[in-house]
Design a protein around this motif. Structure first.
Motif, PDB file in Angstrom:
ATOM      1  N   THR A 438       0.831  -1.202   0.000  1.00 38.66           N
ATOM      2  CA  THR A 438       0.000   0.000   0.000  1.00 38.66           C
ATOM      3  C   THR A 438       0.864   1.250   0.000  1.00 38.66           C
ATOM      4  N   GLU A 439       1.808   1.308   0.918  1.00 39.25           N
ATOM      5  CA  GLU A 439       2.651   2.503   1.016  1.00 39.25           C
ATOM      6  C   GLU A 439       3.542   2.643  -0.206  1.00 39.25           C
ATOM      7  N   THR A 441       2.845   1.579  -3.206  1.00 41.64           N
ATOM      8  CA  THR A 441       1.982   2.016  -4.301  1.00 41.64           C
ATOM      9  C   THR A 441       1.663   3.497  -4.180  1.00 41.64           C
ATOM     10  N   ARG A 442       1.391   3.922  -2.934  1.00 40.74           N
ATOM     11  CA  ARG A 442       1.109   5.344  -2.729  1.00 40.74           C
ATOM     12  C   ARG A 442       2.320   6.204  -3.094  1.00 40.74           C
ATOM     13  N   ARG A 445       2.639   6.208  -6.811  1.00 33.50           N
ATOM     14  CA  ARG A 445       1.587   7.037  -7.384  1.00 33.50           C
ATOM     15  C   ARG A 445       1.902   8.514  -7.159  1.00 33.50           C
ATOM     16  N   ARG A 591     -11.415   8.035   1.879  1.00 31.87           N
ATOM     17  CA  ARG A 591     -10.282   8.802   1.354  1.00 31.87           C
ATOM     18  C   ARG A 591      -9.943   9.911   2.343  1.00 31.87           C
ATOM     19  N   ASP A 597       0.280  11.982   2.245  1.00 33.86           N
ATOM     20  CA  ASP A 597      -0.396  12.875   1.291  1.00 33.86           C
ATOM     21  C   ASP A 597       0.057  14.315   1.487  1.00 33.86           C
TER      22      ASP A 597
END
Length: 852
Positions: A438-439, A441-442, A445, A591, A597
């Protein structure tokens, strides 16, 4: 026979000696027939039978059997009984053997015609009875000792299940039962692998060095002989070993092999410091002890191996459990065909946010918790990689799956699944590993988003356009809302922009903002971010700034009305200047922004600020350039009027001087004309350059013959080249096609290059203009034999206002820059090649005229 025909007193004993072999053979058959249980593949023990028969023969010589028997043979019946006892015979079997011997002798005696001599028969019966009595006595005495030995063995075996403990207890019992035994050892193994496992009676400590090796050599000899052996019997084979053992004070040494099912497993070595040799009773007892102990030793070894194997299996299971539990990935093992989960580590539970993964079958595999990363389609139970492996044996390598965890958070996992096959290729189990990416991929991204944003922002040099691009980049990729507010002192911006995927929501938000005009909580949050130049993360409505300043709840109602769940306020700061703030917001509970972020948003704001500042600087520079070009154009235009007057006046003066034939005045007037023409050329260059930079220079392309343009340029400079002593010529190919160009501007490029070449080319030099075709272009070149251009100056030749240190060159530094712009405007290119001391060549291209 005597004179009366009666048998003599020695006739029966002679018969026994004479029929020795026949009696033994018949006796062995009779003994084997006594008890079917004694029939076995192993040969009958007959080592004592010849001596027993000799004892019987000696005993029949006189009425006193005990007195007539040779001393050497007196203990033979007892030894025979001990031998039978050692091989497991009962006392009744021993007595029956003597009864069978009696019957065999009498039958053969009668068959031989021996008659019925009473005295010989009485002597025979007495001798056999004496043998039976001796055998029974020795058997009973030895049996009592053997029972003691067996009891000691049983006690030792029951006392401990550990092999070495049992062996030590056995050796201590051996010393107690056999008084002659002072030292006892047990070596286990075979051949070179013999190792001492237990000792008793070694006062000087454990065997080491030569003594240990000597004991091993003796034990190897015992194993080689496959039977009990004394050191005296083996001394001929082991002289050095015997001396070493004797040096330890041993007078008698006896070795007994430990044989189990025909396979040697070790040797028992017994020694005596007092007895010269062990008695038959002692050796019988020792052989019996080792024979009975061998089975227990083998069993103890098997138990030890089983325990070791069990410990290894337990250790392996514990290690496997530790490895499975400490794997840096989730691990699940399932059995076919049901799909029931056999093993699942805590990492797998943590990835799915479950206390424990429990699945009873394929139908229980999670539905709606996994989604295809491309289409977003939910995974059915049989779509999961582990299920596919169970059903078809498929090996799945690095399949990415989006998951919805039990706490309603989203993530992405990388799954690998493979079958465990048996020898027949059938699936015995299926193993799947899960990596939480997850991290990662984040992060990927975020990097892709920032790279895309940088490319998009770098393409825009308009300030307001930059701000608009930020909004379109972030929505909906990174946010549902993007609001950019600029500071009031920025003239380039409208003051603020807002972006949302749905226009109706944008209009509704603008209406709400006008009613609140603006919300105090939002204003405070923006001011704090601008003053500190640090981003603010609003995970939810409990943020301190919102809770303390939103007294009447107006802003809270505004946020709830728009469905905003999380937001970030990021200042735009670049080169020490603050441009404003970017506010990003999301809608929906799935979200929610976090620190990762916030870092991406902060990086985006910095890049946006740099792009905005670059756009501002570019706009400022463009205005400055436009102002400069306007000034240049105005000044150049205004200067051309008086310059035209000077040229006109110089022409009039030239005519008058020629009429009066005043040569001195003519030279002065020519100097004025040259200076005026040079100034006119300079002004024309400035005007052309300003027009090119402003995009106002219009080209009028027409079909032209490039050879004619080259010829015209050469003719223009022929007289000047002749006066200077420079050879000037044109070389043109025959297949040069027409080009579409502005004839005057191409001629301007050629004349500029020729003028420069004439300035640097000395007398006796040469300048050549070439015209030829290369693919879809016509190439025009000007080559001179001048001094050449240094290599470090070549990259700067086409820069405006740059002048090199070439000998004899005088110019404004704009000619080549204008030439490059004119060639580029025609769709061509220009470049230079030069070598110091050889010359310089300028080439430029013009596209061939399209037939269409």
């Amino acid at each position: 026979m005597d004179s009366l025909g009666r048998p003599t007193s020695k006739r029966l004993s002679d018969f026994v000696q004479r029929q020795h072999d026949a009696i033994l053979e018949a006796w062995k058959h009779r003994v084997q027939a006594l008890s079917p249980a004694r029939r076995s593949p192993a040969p009958m023990p007959t080592d004592q039978l010849p001596d027993v028969l000799a004892y019987i023969a000696e005993g029949t010589r006189s009425a006193d059997a005990r007195a007539t028997v040779d001393r050497r043979l007196r203990g033979v019946p007892g030894l025979h009984a001990l031998s039978r006892l050692a091989h497991g015979y009962d006392l009744a079997d021993v007595v029956m053997e003597y009864a069978a011997l009696r019957a065999v002798i009498l039958e053969l005696w009668e068959r031989d015609g021996g008659g019925s001599g009473g005295r010989e028969l009485i002597q025979l019966n007495a001798t056999i009875d004496e043998a039976i009595a001796d055998a029974v006595s020795r058997y009973q005495t030895a049996r009592v000792r053997l029972l003691q030995v067996l009891d000691a063995i049983s006690t030792a075996a029951l006392g401990s299940s550990d092999l070495d403990t049992f062996l030590r207890a056995l050796l201590r019992a051996t010393q107690e039962v056999a008084a002659a035994v002072d030292v006892a050892l047990v070596l286990l193994g075979d051949g070179d692998a013999l190792e001492v496992h237990a000792t008793a009676g070694l006062d000087g400590g454990p065997l080491l060095g030569p003594s240990l090796e000597a004991t091993r050599e003796f034990a190897r000899a015992v194993l080689a002989l496959r039977g009990p052996t004394s050191l005296d019997a083996a001394v001929g084979l082991l002289p050095m070993t015997a001396r070493e053992i004797r040096a330890r004070g041993m007078r008698a040494v006896y070795g007994v092999p430990l044989i189990h099912e025909g396979r040697p497993i070790g040797v028992a070595v017994l020694g005596s410091r007092s007895a010269k040799e062990f008695s038959e009773d002692d050796t019988l007892m020792l052989r019996t002890m080792t024979c009975r102990a061998t089975g227990i030793i083998v069993q103890a070894q098997l138990v030890a191996k089983e325990r070791a194997s069990r410990r290894q299996a337990d250790d392996a299971r514990a290690l496997l459990a530790a490895v499975v539990e400490q794997l840096p990935a989730g691990l699940v093992i399932a059995e076919p065909p049901t799909g029931r989960i056999l093993i699942a580590n805590s990492q797998a539970s943590a990835i799915f946010r479950l206390p424990r993964i429990r699945v009873g079958g394929l139908d229980d595999y999670a539905v709606g918790l996994g989604f295809d990363t491309q289409s977003g389609k939910p995974y059915e139970a049989r779509d999961w990689p582990l299920a596919r492996t169970i059903m078809t044996g498929e090996t799945v390598i690095d399949e990415e799956i989006d998951i919805l965890r039990s706490d309603d958070t989203r993530g992405r996992i990388l799954v690998r699944s493979a079958p465990v096959l048996d020898s027949g290729g059938r699936v015995e189990a299926a193993v799947a590993t899960f990596f939480d990416i997850t991290e990662r991929t984040r992060a990927e991204r975020g990097e892709r988003f920032l790279a895309t944003a940088s490319a998009a922002l770098n393409d825009c040099l308009d300030f307001q356009g930059t701000l608009d691009r930020i909004g379109h980049l972030t929505v909906p990729e990174f946010a549902d809302w993007c609001v950019i507010q600029t500071l009031p002192d920025l003239e380039e911006a409208r003051g603020g922009t807002a972006t949302h995927a749905r226009p109706e929501d944008l209009q509704r938000a603008q209406a709400l903002l006008r009613e609140l005009d603006p919300p105090p909580a939002l204003t405070a949050l923006l001011e704090r971010a601008l003053c500190s130049e640090r981003p603010e993360l609003v995970r939810d409505l409990s943020h301190p700034a919102l809770a303390s300043l939103d007294e009447h709840g107006a802003f809270r109602r505004f946020v709830q009305a728009l469905g905003i769940s999380s937001a970030m306020v990021v200042p735009m700061v670049a080169r020490g200047r603050t441009f404003g703030c970017i506010t990003l917001a999301t809608t929906g509970s799935d979200r929610v922004y976090d620190e990762v972020d916030l870092a991406v948003a902060h990086d985006l704001a910095q890049r946006a600020a740099l792009a905005a500042d670059n756009a501002r600087l570019y706009e400022t520079a463009q205005r400055a350039i436009e102002l400069r070009d306007n000034v240049l154009a105005t000044v150049s235009h205004d200067l051309r009027n008086p310059l035209s007057a000077i040229l006109t006046a110089a022409a009039v003066m030239t005519k008058r001087a020629a009429a009066r034939e005043e040569k001195g005045d003519t030279k002065a007037i020519q100097a004025i004309q040259r200076s005026a023409h040079r100034m006119d050329r300079l002004l024309q260059d400035l005007l052309d350059f300003a027009s090119l930079r402003a995009g106002r220079l219009a080209l009028r392309p027409q079909p032209q013959d490039p050879r004619e343009i080259g010829r015209e340029a050469v003719e223009t400079f022929e007289s000047q080249a002749h006066e200077k002593g420079v050879q000037l010529g044109l070389v043109s190919a025959d297949d040069v096609p027409l080009v579409a160009c502005d004839r005057d501007r191409v001629l301007q490029v050629l004349t500029n290059l020729l003028s420069n070449a004439l300035q640097v080319t000395g007398a006796q030099g040469a300048i050549t203009v070439r015209c030829e075709r290369r693919e879809e272009h016509v190439v025009l070149s000007v080559a001179d034999t001048g001094p050449g251009i240094p290599e470090d100056e070549l990259p700067h030749l086409f820069e405006r206002f740059w002048r090199g240190q070439r000998n004899g060159y005088k110019g404004t530094g704009l000619g080549l820059a204008i030439a490059r712009e004119l060639v580029a405007a025609h769709g061509g290119t220009i470049h230079v090649e030069s070598r110091v001391g050889v010359g310089t060549t300028f080439r430029f291209t013009i596209p061939v005229l399209d037939d269409d």
